[in-house]
Design an enzyme around this catalytic site. Structure first.
Site, PDB file in Angstrom:
ATOM      1  N   HIS A  64       0.863  -1.182   0.000  1.00 29.78           N
ATOM      2  CA  HIS A  64       0.000   0.000   0.000  1.00 29.78           C
ATOM      3  C   HIS A  64       0.900   1.233   0.000  1.00 29.78           C
ATOM      4  O   HIS A  64       1.079   1.888   1.014  1.00 29.78           O
ATOM      5  CB  HIS A  64      -0.926   0.005   1.212  1.00 29.78           C
ATOM      6  CG  HIS A  64      -2.263  -0.616   0.926  1.00 29.78           C
ATOM      7  ND1 HIS A  64      -3.121  -0.101  -0.021  1.00 29.78           N
ATOM      8  CD2 HIS A  64      -2.877  -1.698   1.438  1.00 29.78           C
ATOM      9  CE1 HIS A  64      -4.216  -0.850  -0.069  1.00 29.78           C
ATOM     10  NE2 HIS A  64      -4.095  -1.831   0.795  1.00 29.78           N
TER      11      HIS A  64
ATOM     12  N   ASP B 274      -4.861   2.131   1.849  1.00 28.82           N
ATOM     13  CA  ASP B 274      -5.224   1.517   3.138  1.00 28.82           C
ATOM     14  C   ASP B 274      -5.757   2.589   4.085  1.00 28.82           C
ATOM     15  O   ASP B 274      -6.723   2.364   4.823  1.00 28.82           O
ATOM     16  CB  ASP B 274      -4.010   0.792   3.748  1.00 28.82           C
ATOM     17  CG  ASP B 274      -2.767   1.679   3.848  1.00 28.82           C
ATOM     18  OD1 ASP B 274      -2.648   2.647   3.068  1.00 28.82           O
ATOM     19  OD2 ASP B 274      -1.914   1.408   4.719  1.00 28.82           O
TER      20      ASP B 274
ATOM     21  N   TYR C 117      -7.713   8.568 -17.744  1.00 26.91           N
ATOM     22  CA  TYR C 117      -8.642   9.297 -16.888  1.00 26.91           C
ATOM     23  C   TYR C 117      -8.877  10.706 -17.418  1.00 26.91           C
ATOM     24  O   TYR C 117      -7.984  11.319 -17.988  1.00 26.91           O
ATOM     25  CB  TYR C 117      -8.083   9.375 -15.463  1.00 26.91           C
ATOM     26  CG  TYR C 117      -7.852   8.018 -14.816  1.00 26.91           C
ATOM     27  CD1 TYR C 117      -8.393   6.860 -15.362  1.00 26.91           C
ATOM     28  CD2 TYR C 117      -7.100   7.909 -13.655  1.00 26.91           C
ATOM     29  CE1 TYR C 117      -8.195   5.635 -14.780  1.00 26.91           C
ATOM     30  CE2 TYR C 117      -6.888   6.675 -13.053  1.00 26.91           C
ATOM     31  CZ  TYR C 117      -7.437   5.536 -13.617  1.00 26.91           C
ATOM     32  OH  TYR C 117      -7.233   4.326 -13.035  1.00 26.91           O
TER      33      TYR C 117
ATOM     34  N   GLU D 206      -0.006   8.371  11.777  1.00 28.40           N
ATOM     35  CA  GLU D 206      -1.377   7.857  11.907  1.00 28.40           C
ATOM     36  C   GLU D 206      -2.357   8.844  12.551  1.00 28.40           C
ATOM     37  O   GLU D 206      -3.564   8.581  12.556  1.00 28.40           O
ATOM     38  CB  GLU D 206      -1.377   6.518  12.660  1.00 28.40           C
ATOM     39  CG  GLU D 206      -0.869   5.367  11.782  1.00 28.40           C
ATOM     40  CD  GLU D 206      -1.110   3.995  12.406  1.00 28.40           C
ATOM     41  OE1 GLU D 206      -1.255   3.901  13.630  1.00 28.40           O
ATOM     42  OE2 GLU D 206      -1.137   3.010  11.633  1.00 28.40           O
TER      43      GLU D 206
END
Ligand SMILES: [Zn+2]
Ligand SMILES: [Zn+2]
Length: 380
Positions: A88, A93, A285, A360
């Site tokens: 990841h 994630d 895209y 985090e």
């Protein structure tokens, strides 16, 4: 929610899955949503969750991409990938964990909610663009989505900051596959053949004139011819040369003009030298264009939950691409960057690198941002 979010993110991080193979990830998302008593719909590895508010109102969709990359992780983290060669490294994630956090926050308050929140867990952002197939599959209908919001973590920004931009945030992409045909002959008797190597040299040179001469200097475009191959021996005229290029623009109209011109160059230059050229385009895209009023809502939400001074305004769009653009082509909304770095602790390795990691604290801040922004849309 901090520990809960960290647990979910680390579980996804340890078990990354490549685009269109996100089976375990989708299972886990579905299981978590059901645990929160949220209705779910699964198509392949795409999961849509639906939180119906107790009061009537609009519907806001929040999107997270969930796929990982073919990169060997070198962070040394205790939650590092357990799958060899898969990582990841783009933070999806984190996106999935944040969206589950927003799901929990809204599900615990659904009775007072003036409207609905739809949760779009999207596969294959890194390759084929899972957004388009989710849209075809009806994820923006029943109930009809009024606004869409999405985010991407950014390690060059510290956690606690968001980066916003009005208008175009990301460019559009197209891949050009070019085949030039000549006619083989002995290298000592070129008059008997048509040299595809020579034609390709002229084609390459002429293609590089397009951005310079057919795009206004105030617009942006880049054409990179990354591959070329052809020929078998030094003394044989090559009968075929194949080239591959990527075209990036911030405006789809500029892209279309350049594709048309590139086709004329490939066909015209090849024909003028006695060969033939074919250009095959596969569109990637579309450009990601934010709704400016929606960006204002995000700015107000950031000031509220992250504090004054938390908004960094991005000056220029990126030539990188992001398939959230397909949602924004269908509905008003906005995409923004959530700081996930901590420069003082050296957490700043770029996305798509083997050392990418996050601070985090961005998890709970991301949930707060998504919840505050979505609430503002629901409350009008
Ligand atoms: Zn990526
Ligand atoms: Zn990404």
């Amino acid at each position: 929610m901090r520990d809960w979010l960290s647990g979910i993110r680390r579980d996804f991080h340890r078990n990354p899955e490549l685009s269109q193979e996100e089976n375990r990830t989708a299972d886990e998302i579905e299981r978590r949503l059901k645990e929160l008593r949220i209705e779910t719909r699964r198509t392949g590895t795409a999961v849509v969750g639906m939180i119906r508010g107790g009061k009537p109102g609009k519907t806001v969709a929040l999107r997270a991409d969930i796929d990982a990359l073919p990169i060997r992780e070198e962070t040394g983290a205790k939650y590092a990938s357990r799958r060899e060669g898969v990582m990841h490294a783009c933070g999806h994630d984190v996106h999935a964990a944040i969206l589950l956090g927003a799901a929990r926050w809204f599900s615990e308050r659904s009775a007072e909610l003036p409207g609905n929140v739809k949760l779009l867990f999207q596969p294959a952002e890194e390759t084929v663009g899972g957004a388009e197939s989710m849209i075809r599959d009806g994820c923006l209908e029943n109930p009809r989505v009024d606004f869409v919001l999405g985010l991407h973590v950014m390690p060059y920004l510290d956690a606690g900051k968001v980066e916003l931009k009005k208008g175009t945030l990301n460019g559009s992409s197209a891949t050009l596959n070019i085949s030039i045909r000549g006619k083989s002959a002995h290298g000592a008797y070129p008059e008997a053949g048509v040299d595809a190597v020579l034609i390709s040299a002229h084609v390459v040179t002429a293609l590089h004139a397009l951005v310079s001469r057919y795009v206004s200097p105030l617009d942006s475009a880049v054409l990179t011819i990354g591959t070329i191959s052809g020929g078998t021996r030094t003394n044989i005229l090559a009968d075929e040369v194949v080239l591959g290029a990527t075209l990036r623009t911030v405006d789809d109209r500029v892209r279309d003009v350049l594709v048309d011109r590139a086709r004329s160059v490939v066909e015209g230059v090849s024909a003028s030298l006695g060969g033939s050229g074919v250009l095959d385009v596969s569109y990637g895209y579309v450009a990601l264009i934010n709704d400016n009023a929606c960006v204002d809502v995000l700015a107000a939400a950031a000031e509220e939950v992250l504090g004054p001074g938390s908004v960094v305004w991005k000056e220029k769009p990126s030539m990188g691409v992001e398939d959230f653009s397909f949602f924004l082509r269908e509905r008003p909304g906005a995409f923004y960057h959530l700081g996930c770095g901590k420069s003082s602790r050296g957490i700043c390795a770029p996305l798509h690198s083997s050392k990418f990691d996050i601070d985090e604290t961005c998890l709970a801040l991301g949930v707060a941002m998504q919840a505050a922004a979505a609430l503002r849309f629901l409350e009008g």
